[in-house]
Design a protein around this motif. Structure first.
Motif, PDB file in Angstrom:
ATOM      1  N   ILE A 302       0.841  -1.200   0.000  1.00 13.74           N
ATOM      2  CA  ILE A 302       0.000   0.000   0.000  1.00 13.74           C
ATOM      3  C   ILE A 302       0.874   1.248   0.000  1.00 13.74           C
ATOM      4  N   ALA A 303       1.933   1.221   0.805  1.00 14.90           N
ATOM      5  CA  ALA A 303       2.841   2.366   0.852  1.00 14.90           C
ATOM      6  C   ALA A 303       3.494   2.602  -0.509  1.00 14.90           C
ATOM      7  N   CYS A 304       3.899   1.519  -1.185  1.00 19.18           N
ATOM      8  CA  CYS A 304       4.514   1.660  -2.503  1.00 19.18           C
ATOM      9  C   CYS A 304       3.505   2.211  -3.514  1.00 19.18           C
ATOM     10  N   ALA A 305       2.269   1.732  -3.448  1.00 15.73           N
ATOM     11  CA  ALA A 305       1.243   2.260  -4.351  1.00 15.73           C
ATOM     12  C   ALA A 305       1.010   3.738  -4.097  1.00 15.73           C
ATOM     13  N   ASN A 306       1.001   4.112  -2.831  1.00 23.09           N
ATOM     14  CA  ASN A 306       0.812   5.519  -2.496  1.00 23.09           C
ATOM     15  C   ASN A 306       1.964   6.373  -3.002  1.00 23.09           C
ATOM     16  N   MET A 307       3.191   5.838  -2.801  1.00 23.98           N
ATOM     17  CA  MET A 307       4.361   6.577  -3.278  1.00 23.98           C
ATOM     18  C   MET A 307       4.336   6.698  -4.802  1.00 23.98           C
ATOM     19  N   ALA A 308       3.907   5.654  -5.492  1.00 24.89           N
ATOM     20  CA  ALA A 308       3.805   5.722  -6.952  1.00 24.89           C
ATOM     21  C   ALA A 308       2.827   6.808  -7.363  1.00 24.89           C
ATOM     22  N   GLY A 309       1.717   6.904  -6.632  1.00 25.14           N
ATOM     23  CA  GLY A 309       0.747   7.958  -6.924  1.00 25.14           C
ATOM     24  C   GLY A 309       1.313   9.340  -6.691  1.00 25.14           C
ATOM     25  N   LEU A 310       2.039   9.507  -5.590  1.00 28.14           N
ATOM     26  CA  LEU A 310       2.644  10.807  -5.304  1.00 28.14           C
ATOM     27  C   LEU A 310       3.662  11.189  -6.374  1.00 28.14           C
ATOM     28  N   PHE A 400       7.874   1.427  -6.701  1.00 26.18           N
ATOM     29  CA  PHE A 400       7.002   2.600  -6.772  1.00 26.18           C
ATOM     30  C   PHE A 400       7.552   3.689  -7.704  1.00 26.18           C
ATOM     31  N   GLY A 401       8.814   3.520  -8.161  1.00 30.69           N
ATOM     32  CA  GLY A 401       9.370   4.545  -9.048  1.00 30.69           C
ATOM     33  C   GLY A 401       9.350   4.186 -10.511  1.00 30.69           C
ATOM     34  N   ALA A 402       9.132   2.901 -10.826  1.00 30.85           N
ATOM     35  CA  ALA A 402       9.257   2.469 -12.221  1.00 30.85           C
ATOM     36  C   ALA A 402       8.212   3.119 -13.120  1.00 30.85           C
ATOM     37  N   VAL A 403       6.941   3.044 -12.732  1.00 28.99           N
ATOM     38  CA  VAL A 403       5.881   3.591 -13.590  1.00 28.99           C
ATOM     39  C   VAL A 403       5.993   5.102 -13.728  1.00 28.99           C
ATOM     40  N   PRO A 404       6.167   5.844 -12.605  1.00 32.15           N
ATOM     41  CA  PRO A 404       6.360   7.294 -12.777  1.00 32.15           C
ATOM     42  C   PRO A 404       7.565   7.626 -13.653  1.00 32.15           C
ATOM     43  N   ALA A 405       8.650   6.850 -13.515  1.00 33.16           N
ATOM     44  CA  ALA A 405       9.827   7.119 -14.324  1.00 33.16           C
ATOM     45  C   ALA A 405       9.544   6.866 -15.808  1.00 33.16           C
ATOM     46  N   LEU A 406       8.843   5.777 -16.114  1.00 34.93           N
ATOM     47  CA  LEU A 406       8.496   5.491 -17.508  1.00 34.93           C
ATOM     48  C   LEU A 406       7.568   6.560 -18.063  1.00 34.93           C
ATOM     49  N   TYR A 407       6.623   6.980 -17.257  1.00 33.58           N
ATOM     50  CA  TYR A 407       5.689   8.017 -17.714  1.00 33.58           C
ATOM     51  C   TYR A 407       6.415   9.336 -17.958  1.00 33.58           C
ATOM     52  N   SER A 408       7.291   9.715 -17.037  1.00 33.17           N
ATOM     53  CA  SER A 408       7.980  11.005 -17.138  1.00 33.17           C
ATOM     54  C   SER A 408       8.948  11.029 -18.313  1.00 33.17           C
ATOM     55  N   SER A 409       9.562   9.889 -18.606  1.00 31.31           N
ATOM     56  CA  SER A 409      10.576   9.860 -19.663  1.00 31.31           C
ATOM     57  C   SER A 409       9.974   9.718 -21.052  1.00 31.31           C
ATOM     58  N   HIS A 431      -6.149   7.518 -14.837  1.00 32.28           N
ATOM     59  CA  HIS A 431      -6.710   6.168 -14.698  1.00 32.28           C
ATOM     60  C   HIS A 431      -5.745   5.250 -13.966  1.00 32.28           C
ATOM     61  N   PHE A 432      -4.461   5.377 -14.279  1.00 38.84           N
ATOM     62  CA  PHE A 432      -3.495   4.513 -13.595  1.00 38.84           C
ATOM     63  C   PHE A 432      -3.466   4.810 -12.103  1.00 38.84           C
ATOM     64  N   ARG A 433      -3.516   6.067 -11.719  1.00 35.06           N
ATOM     65  CA  ARG A 433      -3.556   6.418 -10.299  1.00 35.06           C
ATOM     66  C   ARG A 433      -4.808   5.866  -9.643  1.00 35.06           C
ATOM     67  N   GLU A 434      -5.921   5.880 -10.363  1.00 37.77           N
ATOM     68  CA  GLU A 434      -7.156   5.314  -9.808  1.00 37.77           C
ATOM     69  C   GLU A 434      -6.997   3.816  -9.561  1.00 37.77           C
ATOM     70  N   TYR A 435      -6.344   3.129 -10.500  1.00 35.11           N
ATOM     71  CA  TYR A 435      -6.122   1.697 -10.316  1.00 35.11           C
ATOM     72  C   TYR A 435      -5.267   1.437  -9.072  1.00 35.11           C
ATOM     73  N   LEU A 436      -4.251   2.280  -8.882  1.00 30.17           N
ATOM     74  CA  LEU A 436      -3.420   2.125  -7.689  1.00 30.17           C
ATOM     75  C   LEU A 436      -4.244   2.291  -6.417  1.00 30.17           C
ATOM     76  N   VAL A 437      -5.093   3.303  -6.401  1.00 32.41           N
ATOM     77  CA  VAL A 437      -5.909   3.562  -5.205  1.00 32.41           C
ATOM     78  C   VAL A 437      -6.888   2.418  -4.976  1.00 32.41           C
ATOM     79  N   ILE A 438      -7.474   1.894  -6.032  1.00 31.28           N
ATOM     80  CA  ILE A 438      -8.386   0.753  -5.888  1.00 31.28           C
ATOM     81  C   ILE A 438      -7.650  -0.433  -5.267  1.00 31.28           C
ATOM     82  N   GLY A 439      -6.421  -0.666  -5.741  1.00 26.08           N
ATOM     83  CA  GLY A 439      -5.628  -1.745  -5.149  1.00 26.08           C
ATOM     84  C   GLY A 439      -5.327  -1.491  -3.686  1.00 26.08           C
ATOM     85  N   GLU A 440      -5.006  -0.230  -3.324  1.00 23.09           N
ATOM     86  CA  GLU A 440      -4.760   0.105  -1.921  1.00 23.09           C
ATOM     87  C   GLU A 440      -5.984  -0.198  -1.069  1.00 23.09           C
ATOM     88  N   ILE A 441      -7.144   0.199  -1.547  1.00 24.33           N
ATOM     89  CA  ILE A 441      -8.376  -0.009  -0.776  1.00 24.33           C
ATOM     90  C   ILE A 441      -8.668  -1.498  -0.630  1.00 24.33           C
TER      91      ILE A 441
END
Length: 833
Positions: A302-310, A400-409, A431-441
């Motif tokens: 959950i923490a990793c998903a949250n960090m990915a969202g941030l 938690f950094g892979a997806v943001p890094a791929l998106y940013s690059s 949408h991807f952030r929503e999926y992360l939050v759904i997984g957290e919940i």
């Protein structure tokens, strides 16, 4: 050169990441706190799991060491001590072991009175056969271990010292071999020291001195002897190389079947249970630790998903910066490395905080649980745990950094100039952030529901009536096994205890006092070993034919004094209690509990009926039932009351007596006064322990309270992180759609409609997460069943409360972004436009 250039680039990226994080103290603080708790809790739990479940026993080839138990599926007994006769037959007929040994394990066999110049000291001891140390595979640092001829009762008594006892009592004298120590348990004897065991070796149960098995008077008969004896032995064996536990189980089961046929009265339905010694030691804690370790892993996810969202949110904010860098010639791998460096740096900083938090957490758990979990004292932040922490830290940073890094690059300079394409990317991002939050919940639902059922189980466990009143009752353990009582017919335990009770009853503040052979809820595992002497004594009822299976007619014996029931508040249901007239020369009497009366005399009164349980004795004694008392949860609160019968202490004295005293006032003063009275009567009788019955009752729920409390903390953290996830997604939606919202409101949209639309988005994520979480909860239920008491893992009340809690969290997390969206000033947005 290429390697140096790569390292230089990585170093530059890390330094740049430090500057970026320093400019965002709020984000950095939240990220570090989130990861410190997530990784720290994982590291602390792994340290405990490694010490208790994963670390091999510190013996040569420990995977080959097994524990051997009798089992009786017909009676539901899976772990029973072994009779000497069965041990002899197993030893002679089996071919799967290179060594097999035993240690007598009835009450009193694991303690000894060591006499010294400064008095008598009560220490942990063990009687062991010569094969015992061959099984363990540990060699002494001085001298030798026991020889086969020293297993016989006719042999000269010898002893092995633990390293700590040798160091503290004998000053580490290298000439200790051949010296004598005096043991005054059951009879006084001078025992020759033949060896000193290595430092740290104290198996079993923190043993300080090992005595040769022959001194205990346990004689193992020749193989094939009809003499089975009582089940008193803990047996261990070392598997031969290439042999498995399954092969040992199959061979010993065949031997047990032959013994059942040969001795039908003694061994009906008997079988053998072979388990690895390490699993045997930690069996009671394994499920709970794995559940907690899984729970803390969920928190980290959950923490990793949250960090990915941030980080995704930060990536959107830094989109222009990265676009400019790309326009100036930065390659995609450079951008990817730069963004990923930030996430890994955050994880590493969180890992540093995690080590400090883990060290504190492990020490706190060890202090709280003490010795209630085997091998817990071995838990420490060693190189293996630190390696695990480092791996988890780096892995979390990449996760938690892979997806943001791929998106940013992934920057298309042409598309970056086109607002519509950019918006499309933002939609995919959202949408991807929503999926992360759904997984957290969904993960939070699993933790909250698991916490709920464990909490409800704990409440029901604490509501159990133990059958006695613990308030104001102190327990004093006395040892009367010295030669004073074994060698002097005119000074018996009965006489000493009767005099002591008279003097204790006269002490100021004492309301009542009594004695027993065993205090409720302090059985030390004996109740889990049917046939061990404390439980499941087979008995015969006068006037009734013996049942086809004699072992099916059994009950647990207790020895008590007349004041015991009054002191503990155990009610008398019928008949009379024990009286002082029930002396050693009076007719044998007994009391039975309600379960025994109901089970063996259904629909009739057991008063006046007689039974006998000493069928192996030359003297047959029939005990007349004179009373029925209430049931007591003697073994565990979660276990149903078992059939029990009570014998008067004057007719069945026991060397390890427990004095129970109900009184008011200072317990320390009472203990001092009691010790003075004991010393006046007999200075050779030590008070080995002092505690309260309330403390024993609390200890009975210590592990359930600990795991429930810890899981509750994980669940609260999961709820907080999930709420942060919902809040973050909605906040980003508001930020990205501020101009759109302003236009809608300028065209007449109501602020309530805007607020409701944001809350609906938050609730959609929450409800989908709840639905997915319930599926995981049902799968988790099978694991939790063994930890629950009178509660199902799919408890309807708990699931309903979980839904309410998660919906509330979703609404609360949606409120602030929705409120902010509803307050958008359309004129400001249009002026900006």
């Amino acid at each position: 050169m290429l390697l140096l250039n790569s390292m230089s680039a990585v170093l530059r990226d890390l330094l740049f990441a430090c500057r970026v994080l320093r400019k965002s103290p709020g984000f950095t603080s939240i990220a570090l706190l989130t990861l410190a708790f997530g990784i720290g809790a994982n590291t602390a739990l792994f340290s405990i799991v490694q010490a208790v479940l994963l670390r091999p026993l510190p013996y040569p080839e420990p995977e080959r060491i097994v524990a051997l138990w009798e089992r009786n599926p017909r009676l539901g007994f899976e772990r029973e001590l072994v009779t000497p006769g069965d041990f002899a037959d197993w030893s002679s007929e089996t071919h799967v072991f290179t060594a097999i040994g035993y240690s007598p394990a009835w009450p009193g066999a694991r303690l000894a009175n060591l006499v010294g110049t400064e008095g008598t000291e009560r220490i942990a001891a063990a009687y062991a056969s010569s094969g015992y140390f061959d099984v363990i595979g540990i060699k002494p640092v001085l001298g030798r271990t026991f020889r086969p001829e020293e297993d016989a009762s006719s042999s000269a008594p010898v002893a092995l010292l633990s390293y700590s006892l040798w160091r503290d009592r004998f000053g580490g004298d290298l000439a200790v071999l051949g010296r004598s120590v005096v043991i005054d348990s059951f009879h006084r004897s001078s025992v020759a020291v033949v060896g000193v065991m290595p430092e740290g070796f104290q198996f079993p149960e923190k043993t300080e001195i090992w005595l040769s098995a022959g001194q205990m008077g346990v004689t193992v008969p020749p193989p094939g002897s009809p003499q089975r004896g009582g089940p008193w032995l803990e047996v261990i064996g070392r598997l031969a190389k290439g042999r498995s536990i399954g092969q040992a189980q199959a061979e010993l089961s065949q031997i047990a079947q032959r013994l059942s046929t040969r001795y039908p009265q003694d061994r009906v339905g008997s079988d053998v249970n072979v388990v690895q010694l390490r699993d045997q030691l930690v069996r009671s804690s394994k499920t709970a630790l794995l559940v907690l370790f899984g729970a803390v892993g969920v928190v980290l996810l959950i923490a990793c998903a949250n960090m990915a969202g941030l980080l995704l949110a930060r990536s959107s904010a830094r989109r222009k910066e990265l676009t400019v860098r790309a326009a100036l010639g930065a390659r995609r791998r450079d951008l990817l490395r730069q963004v990923l460096s930030e996430s890994i740096l955050i994880a590493l900083l969180g890992g540093v905080c995690d080590v400090l938090l883990s060290a504190w957490s492990v020490d706190a758990v060890k202090h709280l649980l003490g010795e209630s979990i085997p091998r817990l004292s071995e838990a420490t932040l060693d190189i293996g745990v630190l390696t695990f922490a480092a791996a988890v830290t780096v892995g979390a940073g990449i996760l938690f950094g892979a997806v943001p890094a791929l998106y940013s690059s992934r920057i298309d300079l042409n598309a970056a100039l086109t607002e519509g394409r950019s918006a499309g990317a933002s939609v995919r991002h959202k949408h991807f952030r929503e999926y992360l939050v759904i997984g957290e919940i969904a993960l939070a639902v699993m933790l909250v529901s698991a916490t709920g059922v464990l909490l409800r189980s704990l409440v029901r466990l604490q509501d159990v009536d133990p059958g006695f009143r613990s308030e104001g009752v102190s327990v004093f353990s006395l040892d009367m096994s010295s030669s004073t009582y074994s060698d002097d017919a005119h000074h018996t335990p009965q006489q000493f205890f009767s005099q002591l009770l008279e003097k204790v009853a006269a002490l100021p503040g004492v309301q009542s006092a009594g004695g027993t052979s065993l205090v409720p809820l302090e059985v030390g595992g004996w109740e889990e070993r049917p046939g061990s002497g404390w439980s499941n004594q087979v008995f015969a009822i006068e006037g009734r034919p013996a049942p086809a299976n004699p072992a099916a007619q059994a009950a647990d014996p207790r020895v008590v004094t007349p004041g015991y029931f009054e002191t503990l508040g155990i009610p008398l249901r019928a008949g009379r209690p024990f009286a002082h007239s029930d002396g050693a020369n009076a007719p044998a009497v007994a009391l039975v509990n309600e379960t025994m009366a109901r089970q063996y005399w259904p629909g009739e009164s057991p008063l006046g009926r007689r039974f006998r349980f000493n069928r192996e004795s030359d003297r047959i004694v029939w005990h007349e039932i004179v009373g029925v008392v209430g049931d007591v949860r003697s073994a565990r609160l979660e276990a149903q009351a078992r059939p029990e019968f009570y014998l008067p202490y004057t007719q069945a004295p026991w060397h390890d007596a427990e004095l129970v005293v109900r009184g008011h006032g200072n317990r320390g003063e009472l203990a001092s006064a009691l010790r003075a009275q004991i010393k006046m009567l007999d200075r050779n009788v030590p008070v080995t322990r002092v505690r309260t019955l309330s403390a024993l009752l609390d200890d009975a729920t210590l592990q359930p309270r600990f795991r429930t409390g810890l899981l509750s903390g994980f669940a609260l953290l999961a709820l907080l992180l999930s709420a942060m996830g919902v809040y973050g997604v909605l906040s980003q939606i508001v930020e990205q759609r501020t101009r759109e919202i302003g236009v809608r409101m300028a065209l007449g949209a109501d602020s309530v409609d805007v607020f409701r639309s944001l809350v609906i988005v938050g609730m959609r994520m929450t409800l989908i997460g709840i639905a997915l979480g319930f599926a995981g909860t049902l799968a988790l239920g099978r694991v939790l069943e063994g930890l629950l008491f009178r509660v199902r893992a799919s408890d309807g009340v708990v699931l309903s409360v979980t839904v309410v809690v998660l919906i509330t969290v979703g609404i609360v997390a949606s409120y602030a972004p929705g409120r902010r969206a509803s307050r958008v000033d359309p004129m400001v947005c249009l002026r900006y436009e």
